[in-house]
Design a protein around this motif. Structure first.
Motif, PDB file in Angstrom:
ATOM      1  N   ASN A   1       1.660  -8.297   1.767  1.00  0.00           N
ATOM      2  CA  ASN A   1       0.906  -7.311   2.541  1.00  0.00           C
ATOM      3  C   ASN A   1       1.658  -6.905   3.809  1.00  0.00           C
ATOM      4  O   ASN A   1       1.075  -6.791   4.888  1.00  0.00           O
ATOM      5  CB  ASN A   1      -0.479  -7.880   2.878  1.00  0.00           C
ATOM      6  CG  ASN A   1      -1.475  -6.798   3.255  1.00  0.00           C
ATOM      7  OD1 ASN A   1      -1.338  -5.643   2.848  1.00  0.00           O
ATOM      8  ND2 ASN A   1      -2.468  -7.164   4.052  1.00  0.00           N
TER       9      ASN A   1
ATOM     10  N   LEU B   1       4.468  -4.852   0.185  1.00  0.00           N
ATOM     11  CA  LEU B   1       2.997  -4.927   0.228  1.00  0.00           C
ATOM     12  C   LEU B   1       2.508  -5.971  -0.775  1.00  0.00           C
ATOM     13  O   LEU B   1       1.603  -6.756  -0.491  1.00  0.00           O
ATOM     14  CB  LEU B   1       2.385  -3.565  -0.111  1.00  0.00           C
ATOM     15  CG  LEU B   1       2.414  -2.504   0.987  1.00  0.00           C
ATOM     16  CD1 LEU B   1       1.979  -1.164   0.432  1.00  0.00           C
ATOM     17  CD2 LEU B   1       1.516  -2.896   2.162  1.00  0.00           C
TER      18      LEU B   1
ATOM     19  N   THR C   1       8.212   4.622   4.489  1.00  0.00           N
ATOM     20  CA  THR C   1       6.869   4.040   4.389  1.00  0.00           C
ATOM     21  C   THR C   1       5.775   5.040   4.759  1.00  0.00           C
ATOM     22  O   THR C   1       4.799   5.213   4.027  1.00  0.00           O
ATOM     23  CB  THR C   1       6.742   2.811   5.314  1.00  0.00           C
ATOM     24  OG1 THR C   1       7.845   1.957   5.066  1.00  0.00           O
ATOM     25  CG2 THR C   1       5.456   2.066   5.067  1.00  0.00           C
TER      26      THR C   1
ATOM     27  N   ILE D   1      -4.530  -5.759  -0.051  1.00  0.00           N
ATOM     28  CA  ILE D   1      -3.409  -4.924   0.392  1.00  0.00           C
ATOM     29  C   ILE D   1      -3.904  -3.786   1.269  1.00  0.00           C
ATOM     30  O   ILE D   1      -4.816  -3.034   0.891  1.00  0.00           O
ATOM     31  CB  ILE D   1      -2.617  -4.417  -0.833  1.00  0.00           C
ATOM     32  CG1 ILE D   1      -1.898  -5.615  -1.469  1.00  0.00           C
ATOM     33  CG2 ILE D   1      -1.639  -3.320  -0.429  1.00  0.00           C
ATOM     34  CD1 ILE D   1      -1.243  -5.339  -2.777  1.00  0.00           C
TER      35      ILE D   1
ATOM     36  N   GLY E   1       4.133  -4.307   6.039  1.00  0.00           N
ATOM     37  CA  GLY E   1       4.547  -2.915   6.208  1.00  0.00           C
ATOM     38  C   GLY E   1       6.047  -2.868   6.461  1.00  0.00           C
ATOM     39  O   GLY E   1       6.557  -3.524   7.360  1.00  0.00           O
TER      40      GLY E   1
ATOM     41  N   SER F   1      -2.187  -9.206  -2.779  1.00  0.00           N
ATOM     42  CA  SER F   1      -0.790  -9.608  -2.594  1.00  0.00           C
ATOM     43  C   SER F   1      -0.614 -11.016  -3.160  1.00  0.00           C
ATOM     44  O   SER F   1      -1.602 -11.718  -3.406  1.00  0.00           O
ATOM     45  CB  SER F   1      -0.420  -9.560  -1.120  1.00  0.00           C
ATOM     46  OG  SER F   1      -1.177 -10.514  -0.422  1.00  0.00           O
TER      47      SER F   1
ATOM     48  N   THR G   1       3.204   2.954  -4.645  1.00  0.00           N
ATOM     49  CA  THR G   1       2.242   2.398  -3.685  1.00  0.00           C
ATOM     50  C   THR G   1       0.827   2.816  -4.063  1.00  0.00           C
ATOM     51  O   THR G   1      -0.122   2.026  -4.002  1.00  0.00           O
ATOM     52  CB  THR G   1       2.583   2.844  -2.249  1.00  0.00           C
ATOM     53  OG1 THR G   1       3.938   2.514  -1.982  1.00  0.00           O
ATOM     54  CG2 THR G   1       1.702   2.159  -1.231  1.00  0.00           C
TER      55      THR G   1
ATOM     56  N   VAL H   1      -2.741  -0.712   4.307  1.00  0.00           N
ATOM     57  CA  VAL H   1      -1.693   0.034   4.993  1.00  0.00           C
ATOM     58  C   VAL H   1      -2.249   0.393   6.359  1.00  0.00           C
ATOM     59  O   VAL H   1      -3.284   1.046   6.456  1.00  0.00           O
ATOM     60  CB  VAL H   1      -1.315   1.307   4.210  1.00  0.00           C
ATOM     61  CG1 VAL H   1      -0.345   2.157   5.001  1.00  0.00           C
ATOM     62  CG2 VAL H   1      -0.719   0.936   2.857  1.00  0.00           C
TER      63      VAL H   1
ATOM     64  N   ARG I   1      -2.160   0.190  -5.016  1.00  0.00           N
ATOM     65  CA  ARG I   1      -3.442   0.139  -4.308  1.00  0.00           C
ATOM     66  C   ARG I   1      -4.595   0.453  -5.243  1.00  0.00           C
ATOM     67  O   ARG I   1      -5.679  -0.099  -5.133  1.00  0.00           O
ATOM     68  CB  ARG I   1      -3.418   1.091  -3.110  1.00  0.00           C
ATOM     69  CG  ARG I   1      -2.387   0.645  -2.060  1.00  0.00           C
ATOM     70  CD  ARG I   1      -2.243   1.658  -0.969  1.00  0.00           C
ATOM     71  NE  ARG I   1      -3.293   1.546   0.019  1.00  0.00           N
ATOM     72  CZ  ARG I   1      -3.487   2.435   0.985  1.00  0.00           C
ATOM     73  NH1 ARG I   1      -2.713   3.498   1.065  1.00  0.00           N
ATOM     74  NH2 ARG I   1      -4.441   2.257   1.867  1.00  0.00           N
TER      75      ARG I   1
END
Lengths: 191, 156
Positions: free
Chosen positions: A33, A29, A155, B89, A35, B83, B73, B91, B77
């Motif tokens: 960025n 990430l 993830t 960033i 996945g 990034s 993570t 998801v 965030r």
């Protein structure tokens, strides 16, 4: 010197490997960025390889935007050469006594290497059957379920996604079923 | 920034940037491949032990991976960092459903339990010289194509 070589060849305990696996999610990430998900590469490979005439719509997209992931997969191969060939562990996987007994009961000897010789002997048609059926189900199932261990279990769970919990529970259920019931039946053919 | 804006001292070199960008992903793949082998997640023996509940190793491995991923993570965030290539960033949320995750997940699991390899180890084991994994890879591509061809007829 021999000590260093021994260290490089030896496997790691779970509490070293686990956190390093988990770090892959924020690292990808942060870098771009991205996945994290490995099985998507099977789709990208189909998109690259299939001729236009025989290409279902599922494989018609701009795969070039996903070159980063195909490159990651190429890295996986190199990492395998580094850790599994150049610095391969000379000892067999250190199974629990119960694990070793179950493996022996399947007709498999515990020897050095990550995959037993009994399952990689391509002169045996039963091995082709086992590897082929396994691969077919992995390819079909990961796309149908939208991901594999990396995309869902690592993830998806790391980012608190309910669908990934359903998927992870389902692939464990499938795996428990196949390792305990289907594999013994397959091994009867392979032997 | 609008297209065509020039910053003094900064030259556009998209081709070099793209190649340099891909190198980072190659290195990340090498990193992950090494971890898969050294942690024995790519060991057929460990997968059998896991699906028979005969050792803690794989549960500790996956559990600590998820906890680490979750914490780091969240921190990334929360920090509001962008990034390295300047993106916010994000998801992507997985589409909400049951059927595809239960049926697809179980299908994958059955395959995983047989040859003991999920997609990552297929690649790393090939690199480690376990050539018969090419058979698994070829059939996995066939399975992926089959899904692509049949998906309109499957419950999702």
């Amino acid at each position: 010197m021999t000590d260093l070589l021994d260290l490089l060849r030896s496997p790691w305990p779970w509490w070293v490997g686990g956190p390093l696996i988990g770090l892959t999610v924020p690292l990808l990430l942060w870098i771009g960025n991205k996945g994290f998900g490995i099985s998507a590469n099977l789709r990208h490979a189909c998109a690259v390889l299939l001729p236009d005439a025989a290409k279902p719509s599922f494989f018609r997209y701009n795969w070039r935007a996903e070159r980063w992931n195909l490159t990651f997969a190429a890295g996986l191969i190199l990492g395998g050469t580094l850790a599994g060939l150049i610095f391969a562990n000379p000892e067999p996987t250190r199974l629990s006594p119960a694990g070793a007994a179950s493996v022996n009961a399947l007709g498999v000897q515990v020897r050095p290497g990550l995959v037993p010789a009994e399952l990689t002997d391509l002169s045996n048609p039963g091995v082709w059957l086992l590897l082929g059926v396994s691969g077919l189900l992995v390819g079909f199932g990961t796309r149908y379920g939208g991901g594999c261990t990396s995309g869902h279990a690592i993830t998806g769970l790391s980012t608190l996604q309910a669908p990934s919990l359903i998927a992870t529970a389902s692939f464990f259920a499938g795996g428990i079923l196949s390792a305990n019931l289907l594999l013994p039946a397959f091994m009867a053919v392979v032997r | 920034m609008s297209a065509g804006t020039r910053i003094p001292g900064v030259t556009d070199a998209p081709a070099t940037r793209a190649a340099g960008g891909l190198l980072v992903y190659l290195l990340m793949g090498v990193y992950f491949g090494v971890v898969l082998i050294k942690s024995e997640a790519a060991s057929w023996y460990r997968i059998q032990e896991m699906f028979r509940f005969e050792a803690f190793h794989m549960y500790g491995l996956i559990g600590s991976a998820v906890l680490t991923g979750m914490l780091t993570t969240w921190l990334l965030r929360r920090s509001g960092a962008r990034s390295l290539d300047g993106q916010t960033i994000t998801v992507t949320p997985k589409e909400r459903s049951w059927a595809r995750y239960v049926l697809g997940g179980a299908t994958f699991g059955i395959g995983w339990g047989l040859a003991g390899v999920c997609p990552g180890p297929i690649f790393t084991l090939l690199g480690a010289g376990v050539w018969p994994m090419a058979v698994v890879l070829a059939f996995a591509l066939l399975g992926t194509w089959l899904y692509g061809a049949l998906r309109k007829h499957l419950p999702h």
